[in-house]
Design an enzyme around this catalytic site. Structure first.
Site, mmCIF file in Angstrom:
data_model
loop_
_atom_site.group_PDB
_atom_site.id
_atom_site.type_symbol
_atom_site.label_atom_id
_atom_site.label_comp_id
_atom_site.label_asym_id
_atom_site.label_seq_id
_atom_site.Cartn_x
_atom_site.Cartn_y
_atom_site.Cartn_z
ATOM 1 N N CYS A 13 43.380 42.001 42.732
ATOM 2 C CA CYS A 13 43.554 40.751 41.972
ATOM 3 C C CYS A 13 42.213 40.129 41.597
ATOM 4 O O CYS A 13 42.160 39.029 41.061
ATOM 5 C CB CYS A 13 44.411 39.764 42.752
ATOM 6 N N ASP A 54 35.089 38.726 45.793
ATOM 7 C CA ASP A 54 34.444 38.468 47.076
ATOM 8 C C ASP A 54 34.041 39.758 47.776
ATOM 9 O O ASP A 54 33.013 39.808 48.439
ATOM 10 C CB ASP A 54 35.365 37.638 47.982
ATOM 11 N N GLU A 90 38.942 41.056 51.266
ATOM 12 C CA GLU A 90 37.792 40.514 50.524
ATOM 13 C C GLU A 90 36.481 40.705 51.286
ATOM 14 O O GLU A 90 35.419 40.366 50.789
ATOM 15 C CB GLU A 90 37.975 39.010 50.292
ATOM 16 N N HIS A 120 33.640 30.967 39.949
ATOM 17 C CA HIS A 120 34.972 30.454 39.621
ATOM 18 C C HIS A 120 34.981 29.809 38.238
ATOM 19 O O HIS A 120 35.985 29.805 37.543
ATOM 20 C CB HIS A 120 35.456 29.485 40.701
HETATM 21 C C1 PEP Z 1 38.504 37.591 44.691
HETATM 22 O O1 PEP Z 1 37.692 37.223 45.534
HETATM 23 O O2 PEP Z 1 38.414 38.671 44.057
HETATM 24 C C2 PEP Z 1 39.660 36.736 44.354
HETATM 25 C C3 PEP Z 1 40.637 37.181 43.595
HETATM 26 O O3 PEP Z 1 39.671 35.466 44.830
HETATM 27 P P1 PEP Z 1 38.717 34.312 44.245
HETATM 28 O O4 PEP Z 1 38.075 34.853 42.993
HETATM 29 O O5 PEP Z 1 39.574 33.131 43.987
HETATM 30 O O6 PEP Z 1 37.745 34.107 45.363
HETATM 31 MG MG MG Z 2 38.193 35.557 46.781
#
Ligand code: PEP
Ligand code: MG
Length: 579
Positions: free
Chosen positions: A510, A463, A439, A195
């Protein structure tokens, strides 16, 4: 001054040239408390263990350098640190303070560090005085072991030209970049889709992670060049190198300027496929960048960031205001609010359910699992989102769903939130769309339930890759195994997109893959028309969409789907981009 280069993993593109500012853990707020006599021995043992752990850390670093292509000075730095660590003024004196003053180990260590720093400041010889920073660095290592977390970031010394160098930065640290603009940042640890890296990209700040020992090799105020694309960091560059990178930097700026012309142009492929390019945001402040880059919606509002860097939990009204600001700001374009994805690397103090250290946080009480375990918190958020839905086109997105039972429970909670608002006569969009994030491989394999029960889907590739390949996305030691082009990942993506398209359910990507221009045609060829990414990548991806032909991409992607050799897949992806 010795000029040398370090290699890490570039996680946020761009070139920054500036001076290093080392994050000093010694400046953290260290807990101060007194301990009863009965705990003194335990506290001393805790301190001794931390020192031992740092000894092993230094040994491991030394080991890693043997035979590696690094100048001899680095070994000498390590030797100095080893000597400092084992000097009784650092390894023994704090124990005496613990006994005499009955204080906790962190406090005792910072007291002793202060004594040493004061002594060094009196020294006339500039070289010896310089060693003060070595002492602080070694002290920080021990402190970090004792405390286990980094603290608040200092403000940059010179805006835009300050390059932050840290051992590690938590997402909560990096989000503070929104207040302090740094030119770039480097960390010793971290993975491509941690993150931390994601936030850096969203801020459009060049970043390099997994440099292993930048924090130790770089000194405060040294001149640095950070190439966030290649992951190269040049310390104390000479004039020729500096000129070369300044030129590169201005070329990149020019490219960026040119892309701005595409802001209002609809994203359509050569063969007429319309593509939606949405933005991922963390806070309402990101709206500006979203609109500047011409996003036609918010595909992912990571609402859990409302929890970070604050005392206490955000109330329903505070959340409502944040969601309403975004809903109104997007003037009727879709705003997809993801319900809290807390847990794993996004922990919040004050939430009991997250207080314990889970044995394996990524597989633990995270995201929807946590929300279902804390229904009051979940309901508060759902009510806030629903209330905001009266002011724009808001959609609810539930993260990390694995089973149809979790979908049912989430939908029930949404019904409960609606019911409570109805009873109070509070307006909301009763037709609000509810989507789920894909995910976890299980969600793709058993996607029929998702398609049947939800209005839309969004693939979180960050994920999905982590859980498919069993590679912790935030662990740099396995970063080389994290592969978006692994045949299993490509096949899962193909399955999910095909199933959703057949069922007439809208599906987006996403995760980070959506913003990687190298992968745009791969995703188009898999049948994807909804992308959501950091606003910083939108125009570059739009440019690629405008020059792509889905029919041509599909033919090559069909071969990629059948391929099982990584080199072959990489070659076919190159071919896609050359087409
Ligand atoms: C992902 O897991 O690709 C996602 C968009 O969510 P995050 O990166 O916040 O876990
Ligand atoms: Mg995620």
């Amino acid at each position: 001054m010795v000029s040398f280069a370090l290699n890490g993993v570039g996680v946020s593109a761009g070139i920054a040239i500036g001076r290093a500012q080392l994050i000093s853990h010694a400046t953290l707020e260290v807990a101060h408390y007194t301990i009863p006599m009965s705990k003194v021995e335990g506290e001393i043992a805790r301190f001794s263990n931390a020192v031992k752990e740092v000894q092993s850390e230094l040994e491991a670093l030394h080991h890693a350098m043997t035979g590696a292509d690094v100048p001899g000075e680095f070994g000498a730095f390590l030797d100095v640190h080893w000597m400092i660590l084992n000097d009784p003024t650092l390894s023994e004196a704090p124990k005496k303070i613990i006994v005499e003053q009955r204080c906790n180990a962190e406090w005792a260590l910072t007291m002793q560090l202060q004594v040493l720093v004061d002594q060094f400041e009196q020294i006339e010889d500039p070289y010896l005085r310089e060693r003060k920073s070595d002492i602080v660095q070694v002290g920080e290592r021990v402190l970090k072991r004792l405390m286990g977390k980094p603290g608040a970031l200092p403000a940059p010394v010179a805006e835009e030209q300050t390059i932050l160098v840290a051992h590690d930065l938590s997402p909560a640290d990096v989000i503070q970049f929104k207040q302090h603009r740094y030119g770039a940042f480097l960390t010793d640890v971290g993975g491509v889709t941690s993150h931390t890296a994601i936030v850096a990209r969203s801020l459009n700040v060049p970043a390099v992670v997994a440099t292993h020992n930048a924090r130790q090799l770089i000194r405060d105020s040294e001149m640095l060049i950070v190439d966030g694309e290649s992951g190269v960091v040049i310390v104390n560059p000479d004039r020729a190198v500096l000129a070369e990178y300044r030129l590169k930097q201005s070329e990149l700026d020019l490219e960026r300027q040119k892309l701005k012309r595409l802001r209002l142009k609809p994203a359509e492929t050569i063969d007429g496929h319309h593509v939606e390019l949405h933005a991922n945001i963390e806070l309402p402040e990101d709206l500006e960048q979203t609109l500047e880059n011409g996003a036609t919606g918010i595909g992912l509002f990571r609402s859990e960031f409302l929890f970070l860097n604050r005392e206490g939990l955000p109330t329903e009204d505070e959340q409502f205001e944040a969601y309403r600001t975004v809903a109104e700001g997007m003037s009727g374009h879709p705003v997809t609010i993801r319900t809290f994805d807390l847990g794993a690397d996004k922990n919040v103090e004050g939430l009991d359910g997250l207080a314990r250290v889970a044995p394996n946080p990524a597989l633990g009480l995270r995201a929807v699992r946590f929300c279902l375990a804390e229904p009051r918190l979940f309901l508060t958020q759902l009510r806030a989102i629903l209330r905001a839905s009266h002011y724009g086109r808001v959609r609810i997105l539930v993260p990390m769903l694995a089973s149809s039972g979790e979908i049912d429970q989430s939908l029930q909670m949404i019904e409960m939130a609606k019911e409570s608002l109805r009873e109070q006569g509070v307006p909301f969009d009763s037709q609000i769309e509810v989507g789920g994030m894909i995910e976890i491989p299980a969600a793709v394999i058993a996607m029929d339930a998702f398609v049947a029960k939800l209005d839309f889907l969004s693939i979180g590739t960050n994920d999905l890759i982590q859980y498919t390949l069993a590679v912790d996305r935030s662990d740099e030691s396995v970063a080389h195994l994290y592969d978006p082009l692994h045949p299993a990942v490509i096949r899962l993506l193909a399955m999910a997109i095909t199933m959703a398209n057949k069922a007439g359910r809208s599906i987006a990507v996403c995760g980070e893959m959506a913003g990687e221009v190298r992968l745009t045609r791969l995703l188009l060829g898999l049948g994807l028309v909804n992308f959501s990414m950091h606003p910083a990548h939108l125009l570059e991806v739009k440019q690629r969409v405008l020059t792509s032909e889905v029919a041509v991409a599909k033919a090559i992607v069909d071969r990629i789907r059948r391929a099982d050799n990584p080199d072959k897949i990489a070659a076919l992806v190159d071919k896609l981009n050359a087409a």
